[in-house]
Motif scaffolding. Structure first.
Motif, short mmCIF file in Angstrom:
data_model
loop_
_atom_site.label_atom_id
_atom_site.label_comp_id
_atom_site.label_asym_id
_atom_site.label_seq_id
_atom_site.Cartn_x
_atom_site.Cartn_y
_atom_site.Cartn_z
N VAL A 20 8.12 10.03 -3.98
CA VAL A 20 8.33 8.64 -2.97
C VAL A 20 7.58 8.34 -1.93
O VAL A 20 6.90 7.37 -1.65
CB VAL A 20 10.14 9.47 -2.45
N PRO A 21 6.84 9.86 -1.39
CA PRO A 21 5.33 9.17 -0.77
C PRO A 21 4.10 9.02 -1.24
O PRO A 21 3.93 8.00 0.03
CB PRO A 21 5.20 10.97 -0.33
N LYS A 22 3.50 8.67 -2.28
CA LYS A 22 2.58 7.99 -3.00
C LYS A 22 3.71 6.56 -3.16
O LYS A 22 2.23 6.01 -2.96
CB LYS A 22 2.59 9.14 -4.52
N VAL A 23 4.50 6.50 -3.55
CA VAL A 23 4.71 5.03 -3.78
C VAL A 23 5.19 4.44 -2.23
O VAL A 23 4.78 2.78 -2.14
CB VAL A 23 5.82 4.97 -4.37
N VAL A 24 5.39 4.92 -1.17
CA VAL A 24 5.73 4.20 -0.15
C VAL A 24 4.34 4.30 0.82
O VAL A 24 3.92 2.59 1.42
CB VAL A 24 6.71 5.19 1.38
#
Length: 211
Positions: A20-24
């Motif tokens: 999730v943090p990578k895509v955010v």
């Protein structure tokens, strides 16, 4: 833009806290506004998780994984959101009443409230009535959410609710926990009752007249 926001939503629902943090960050790098990522990526996931939990299609361990994924995404967004003028839906203090050492249910409710746009101040477990009073006087919340996960701590829930009502605080009182039901909430004079995190979001919005 819609594709990347849907990817964030799907990853949160799947509990992929590392992805999730990578895509955010990818969404931010693509120029998508942090508020849009929050509303249409992260919060939208809770609109999926809440009903699934309520219907029994998703269980607490899975929901906690979603919570971790949501939190991981928020860690990327929070510094950016803090720079802007992002008014919350309302301020909520949450805690477990005196004698109650359980926090999984409380934490889940707090997470769902926060991810739905409320400012949440979690004062923890085993909190006495005076501690709730101190927190109210310090933070002036719109809602105080009291949790009791044991039948043996239901009297403490009643005592704290009664004491806060007698003090005349403006805060609405929301109660919940495994042994608590609507009838008991009515009996002790609470303003609202929620069975779970999704219900807490709905009830909080009703108490504050938020559409």
């Amino acid at each position: 833009m819609e594709e990347i926001l849907k990817e964030i939503t799907d990853l949160v629902v799947e509990g992929e806290d590392e992805e999730v943090p990578k895509v955010v960050q990818k969404a931010l790098d693509a120029g998508i506004d942090a508020n849009v990522i929050l509303r249409e990526g992260l919060v939208t996931a809770m609109d999926v998780v809440g009903p699934r939990m309520a219907s029994g299609d998703m269980y607490v361990p899975e929901v906690l994984m979603c919570a971790d994924a949501m939190r991981a995404g928020l860690e990327i967004l929070n510094p950016i959101l803090a720079e802007g003028d992002n008014a919350s839906l309302g301020k909520i203090i949450i805690g477990s009443v005196e004698g109650d050492l359980h926090d999984i249910g409380k934490n889940l409710v707090a997470m769902m409230l926060e991810s739905s746009g409320f400012e949440v101040i979690d004062i923890g477990i085993n909190q006495s009535t005076p501690r709730f009073e101190m927190a109210i006087e310090e933070h002036d919340p719109d809602i105080v959410a009291l949790s009791a996960l044991l039948t043996t701590t239901m009297p403490a829930l009643k005592e704290t609710t009664k004491a806060l009502k007698e003090k005349g605080y403006r805060s609405k009182i929301l109660v919940g926990g495994a042994p608590v039901d609507q009838a008991y909430a009515d009996e002790i004079g609470a303003d609202g009752y929620a069975e779970d995190g999704a219900g807490a979001v709905v009830c909080s919005k009703q108490l504050l007249n938020i559409a």
